[in-house]
Structures are given as structure tokens and as C-alpha cells.
Design a protein around this motif. Structure first.
Motif, PDB file in Angstrom:
ATOM      1  N   ASN A 135     -38.909 -20.529   8.631  1.00 42.98           N
ATOM      2  CA  ASN A 135     -37.607 -19.875   8.554  1.00 42.98           C
ATOM      3  C   ASN A 135     -36.665 -20.597   9.499  1.00 42.98           C
ATOM      4  O   ASN A 135     -36.921 -20.659  10.705  1.00 42.98           O
ATOM      5  CB  ASN A 135     -37.689 -18.395   8.957  1.00 42.98           C
ATOM      6  N   GLY A 136     -35.588 -21.147   8.966  1.00 41.10           N
ATOM      7  CA  GLY A 136     -34.643 -21.816   9.855  1.00 41.10           C
ATOM      8  C   GLY A 136     -33.775 -22.826   9.136  1.00 41.10           C
ATOM      9  O   GLY A 136     -33.745 -22.923   7.907  1.00 41.10           O
ATOM     10  N   MET A 137     -33.063 -23.578   9.954  1.00 40.54           N
ATOM     11  CA  MET A 137     -32.143 -24.594   9.487  1.00 40.54           C
ATOM     12  C   MET A 137     -32.887 -25.807   8.941  1.00 40.54           C
ATOM     13  O   MET A 137     -33.931 -26.191   9.455  1.00 40.54           O
ATOM     14  CB  MET A 137     -31.241 -25.006  10.651  1.00 40.54           C
ATOM     15  N   VAL A 138     -32.304 -26.415   7.906  1.00 41.67           N
ATOM     16  CA  VAL A 138     -32.793 -27.687   7.389  1.00 41.67           C
ATOM     17  C   VAL A 138     -31.591 -28.602   7.175  1.00 41.67           C
ATOM     18  O   VAL A 138     -30.593 -28.189   6.569  1.00 41.67           O
ATOM     19  CB  VAL A 138     -33.541 -27.528   6.051  1.00 41.67           C
ATOM     20  N   ILE A 139     -31.665 -29.822   7.688  1.00 38.26           N
ATOM     21  CA  ILE A 139     -30.653 -30.838   7.399  1.00 38.26           C
ATOM     22  C   ILE A 139     -31.358 -31.977   6.673  1.00 38.26           C
ATOM     23  O   ILE A 139     -32.218 -32.647   7.244  1.00 38.26           O
ATOM     24  CB  ILE A 139     -29.966 -31.366   8.667  1.00 38.26           C
ATOM     25  N   GLN A 140     -31.011 -32.167   5.407  1.00 38.46           N
ATOM     26  CA  GLN A 140     -31.552 -33.280   4.634  1.00 38.46           C
ATOM     27  C   GLN A 140     -30.606 -34.465   4.764  1.00 38.46           C
ATOM     28  O   GLN A 140     -29.430 -34.374   4.406  1.00 38.46           O
ATOM     29  CB  GLN A 140     -31.706 -32.901   3.162  1.00 38.46           C
ATOM     30  N   THR A 141     -31.088 -35.564   5.323  1.00 34.52           N
ATOM     31  CA  THR A 141     -30.273 -36.770   5.439  1.00 34.52           C
ATOM     32  C   THR A 141     -30.580 -37.709   4.274  1.00 34.52           C
ATOM     33  O   THR A 141     -31.722 -37.823   3.836  1.00 34.52           O
ATOM     34  CB  THR A 141     -30.536 -37.494   6.770  1.00 34.52           C
ATOM     35  N   LEU A 142     -29.518 -38.364   3.788  1.00 33.40           N
ATOM     36  CA  LEU A 142     -29.649 -39.289   2.672  1.00 33.40           C
ATOM     37  C   LEU A 142     -28.768 -40.501   2.909  1.00 33.40           C
ATOM     38  O   LEU A 142     -27.749 -40.422   3.615  1.00 33.40           O
ATOM     39  CB  LEU A 142     -29.217 -38.637   1.353  1.00 33.40           C
TER      40      LEU A 142
ATOM     41  N   VAL B 172     -24.887 -22.977  20.282  1.00 35.92           N
ATOM     42  CA  VAL B 172     -24.353 -24.261  19.841  1.00 35.92           C
ATOM     43  C   VAL B 172     -25.427 -25.297  20.146  1.00 35.92           C
ATOM     44  O   VAL B 172     -25.971 -25.328  21.253  1.00 35.92           O
ATOM     45  CB  VAL B 172     -23.041 -24.606  20.560  1.00 35.92           C
ATOM     46  N   ARG B 173     -25.738 -26.152  19.161  1.00 35.77           N
ATOM     47  CA  ARG B 173     -26.773 -27.159  19.329  1.00 35.77           C
ATOM     48  C   ARG B 173     -26.243 -28.542  18.964  1.00 35.77           C
ATOM     49  O   ARG B 173     -25.371 -28.673  18.094  1.00 35.77           O
ATOM     50  CB  ARG B 173     -27.990 -26.847  18.442  1.00 35.77           C
ATOM     51  N   CYS B 174     -26.799 -29.556  19.633  1.00 27.72           N
ATOM     52  CA  CYS B 174     -26.487 -30.950  19.322  1.00 27.72           C
ATOM     53  C   CYS B 174     -27.794 -31.689  19.038  1.00 27.72           C
ATOM     54  O   CYS B 174     -28.684 -31.720  19.892  1.00 27.72           O
ATOM     55  CB  CYS B 174     -25.745 -31.611  20.480  1.00 27.72           C
TER      56      CYS B 174
ATOM     57  N   MET C 225     -30.897 -20.275  12.523  1.00 25.95           N
ATOM     58  CA  MET C 225     -30.193 -20.283  11.246  1.00 25.95           C
ATOM     59  C   MET C 225     -28.764 -20.758  11.479  1.00 25.95           C
ATOM     60  O   MET C 225     -28.019 -20.150  12.256  1.00 25.95           O
ATOM     61  CB  MET C 225     -30.187 -18.893  10.613  1.00 25.95           C
ATOM     62  N   ALA C 226     -28.370 -21.831  10.798  1.00 23.43           N
ATOM     63  CA  ALA C 226     -27.059 -22.428  11.036  1.00 23.43           C
ATOM     64  C   ALA C 226     -25.952 -21.623  10.360  1.00 23.43           C
ATOM     65  O   ALA C 226     -26.161 -20.964   9.335  1.00 23.43           O
ATOM     66  CB  ALA C 226     -27.042 -23.864  10.524  1.00 23.43           C
TER      67      ALA C 226
ATOM     68  N   ILE D 290     -25.103 -34.542  15.528  1.00 23.68           N
ATOM     69  CA  ILE D 290     -24.868 -33.436  14.609  1.00 23.68           C
ATOM     70  C   ILE D 290     -24.716 -32.175  15.458  1.00 23.68           C
ATOM     71  O   ILE D 290     -25.623 -31.817  16.212  1.00 23.68           O
ATOM     72  CB  ILE D 290     -26.043 -33.261  13.628  1.00 23.68           C
ATOM     73  N   TYR D 291     -23.584 -31.508  15.331  1.00 22.98           N
ATOM     74  CA  TYR D 291     -23.300 -30.310  16.116  1.00 22.98           C
ATOM     75  C   TYR D 291     -23.362 -29.094  15.192  1.00 22.98           C
ATOM     76  O   TYR D 291     -22.807 -29.109  14.088  1.00 22.98           O
ATOM     77  CB  TYR D 291     -21.929 -30.407  16.772  1.00 22.98           C
ATOM     78  N   LEU D 292     -24.024 -28.038  15.678  1.00 26.37           N
ATOM     79  CA  LEU D 292     -24.227 -26.843  14.868  1.00 26.37           C
ATOM     80  C   LEU D 292     -23.958 -25.603  15.708  1.00 26.37           C
ATOM     81  O   LEU D 292     -24.197 -25.592  16.916  1.00 26.37           O
ATOM     82  CB  LEU D 292     -25.652 -26.775  14.343  1.00 26.37           C
ATOM     83  N   VAL D 293     -23.496 -24.559  15.043  1.00 28.12           N
ATOM     84  CA  VAL D 293     -23.468 -23.234  15.647  1.00 28.12           C
ATOM     85  C   VAL D 293     -24.263 -22.325  14.729  1.00 28.12           C
ATOM     86  O   VAL D 293     -24.214 -22.443  13.502  1.00 28.12           O
ATOM     87  CB  VAL D 293     -22.025 -22.722  15.857  1.00 28.12           C
TER      88      VAL D 293
END
Length: 279
Positions: free
Chosen positions: A70-77, A127-129, A97-98, A109-112
Motif C-alpha cells: 500500500n503506497g505511492m508508486v512512481i513509474q519512470t520511463l 513532504v518528501r524528496c 500515499m501521494a 522528485i518532490y512529493l506531498v
């Protein structure tokens, strides 16, 4: 699209399904590439954003819920051919969870978003980097720096390598106000400020942008109980001071104006779109 149908396997579950599908369209209208991540029908995926770093990479942000994670996923392409790299995941224990993302041109990559890390003064709103290789550079809990009752909806890069986080805060004294928090490049909170009409007006953020000087422009809807809605517009300087704020006037009684979007040009002019509602 035929490309999508061809890639879907015959063992789909019965009933409606949703799968992620990306495409790159060239400036002449031709299809450069298409991509569909592997499908796990035991998980639920919410897609939030897609951004480019202007250096050859795309970042697809989503949240996933499953028995495994359970959580954030960032798929890079690759923006050139759609070839994916390993996805960036949050630490599983935090279940981060973003809410919003900003991608810089220096591989950050900055997220809240929200996590379950709520010990002590921590609210879990963070806030995450991350680096583009998935390494977490820093995270800052907003509750631990005195930002409470805050609902963020946007994050923007600023001129010194950090971010603005923008949203709405609520209090019994002032109802809802547009709220801005600025962080430096290492995740330390620099300042916070609010914009809103005095008294019990609800001031709801609709759009925010950073101008060429690094200042933040915000706009939203402001409503006193039982009164028509008005459009509020304001500018925060890089030091946190409010340069100015206005309420867009209307000459028509009982008419509500609702801002829908905002943009800026290179000269600093502000453009708004809005809907006028007459009872």
C-alpha cells in the motif's frame, strides 16, 4: 484503441476493469510509442500525475492498494521510446500515499502526501524528496514544524531548489484559508502564510503558479455564509510576505463567480478563467 486491445490478455476478470495505458504523440500527430505496465487485477491503482524532467525521463505518479503493498508508486520511463525503469516505491512500513508531485531538472522528485508515521507532534502529512534512482533524500512532517489542520493540493518548485506546498487550512476562528508553506532544498520549513477574507469566509484554493521571479500566485473562491462567491487572487513573495491581494469585483448582485483555472505569461501577467452563476 487497437494497440491496447492487442496487449490485454484473455484471462481478464469478468466485469469492468481499468488498466494504465500511456502513449507518446509526436508534434505532427504520429504515435511515437505506447506502453502498458504489467497488470495485477488484485490491486487498485489511482493515477495522479504524469510529468517530464525535460532530460529524457517521464514520471507517472500513482497510489496502489493491494495485499502486497500500500503506497505511492512512481513509474519512470524513457520519453524517447517508452522503455520503463524500475518503479520508485515508498518504504512499505510508512504506507505513504501521494497527493501531488513536482519534478525538477536535477533528478529530484518532490512529493506531498500522507503516511502512517504519526508519533509525537508528527501529523503523518509529509513532504518528501526522492532522487530519480529511488533514493529518499529527505522527508519533513508538516505537523512537526507547526503546520496543522492543513489539506495540501499542489506542490511547486521554487528558485532556490526547494518547494512551495499549497492548500487549505481550517480553524474555528477563520474558517478555511488558502495556505502556503515554503521549504528549502534540504527540507527545512522556511515560512508559512495564508490568504483569505477576514472573518468566517471560506477561502478555497483553485489554482497556483510560480512566476518568473520565484513568487507564488494563488487564486481561489471566497464565500461568506449565505453570500455569493467571489474570486480571490494574491501574490506571495519569496520571503513569505504578501505583495498584494485582491477580490475581483462584480457589479451584479447575488451573482457568484467561481475561478476554474489560471496561467501566467513571461511578463508576469495573470490570466483567469471563471464561471459566473446567477440564481
Amino acid at each position: 484503441p487497437a494497440d491496447l486491445v492487442d496487449e490485454v490478455t484473455p484471462d481478464l476478470p469478468k466485469g469492468p476493469i481499468e488498466v494504465t495505458f500511456l502513449a507518446s504523440i509526436g508534434k505532427s500527430g504520429n504515435t511515437n510509442w505506447t506502453f502498458m505496465p504489467p497488470v495485477d487485477f488484485e490491486e487498485e491503482i489511482q493515477i495522479l500525475d504524469l510529468q517530464s524532467d525535460n532530460s529524457g525521463k517521464l514520471y507517472l505518479l500513482g497510489n496502489t492498494t493491494s495485499q502486497k503493498y500500500n503506497g505511492m508508486v512512481i513509474q519512470t520511463l524513457s520519453s524517447n521510446n517508452g522503455v520503463p525503469s524500475d518503479p520508485i516505491l515508498a518504504d512499505p512500513e510508512s504506507q505513504f500515499m501521494a497527493i501531488a508531485m513536482a519534478v525538477s531538472n536535477n533528478n529530484r522528485i518532490y512529493l506531498v502526501g500522507n503516511s502512517n508515521e504519526t508519533d509525537g507532534a508528527a501529523s503523518g502529512l509529509q513532504v518528501r524528496c526522492y532522487r530519480n534512482n529511488g533514493q529518499l533524500d529527505w522527508k519533513t512532517d508538516l505537523g512537526s514544524i507547526g503546520v496543522n489542520n492543513f489539506s495540501p493540493s499542489a506542490i511547486h518548485l521554487h528558485d532556490k531548489g526547494g518547494v512551495y506546498v499549497v492548500g487549505v487550512s481550517n480553524s474555528p476562528e477563520t474558517a478555511a484559508d488558502i495556505h502556503v508553506v515554503r521549504f528549502d532544498s534540504s527540507g527545512s520549513g522556511e515560512w508559512q502564510n495564508t490568504l483569505g477574507l477576514p472573518g468566517k469566509a471560506d477561502d478555497i484554493l483553485i489554482a497556483s503558479k510560480v512566476d518568473g521571479s520565484g513568487a507564488l500566485i494563488v487564486t481561489g473562491d471566497s464565500t461568506y455564509p449565505g453570500q455569493p462567491t467571489q474570486i480571490t487572487l494574491g501574490k506571495f513573495l519569496t520571503d513569505g510576505n504578501a505583495a498584494w491581494s485582491i477580490v475581483l469585483p462584480t457589479s451584479m448582485p447575488k451573482v457568484s463567480d467561481h475561478v476554474t483555472d489560471m496561467d501566467l505569461d513571461n511578463s508576469g501577467n495573470i490570466y483567469l478563467s471563471a464561471i459566473r452563476h446567477a440564481p
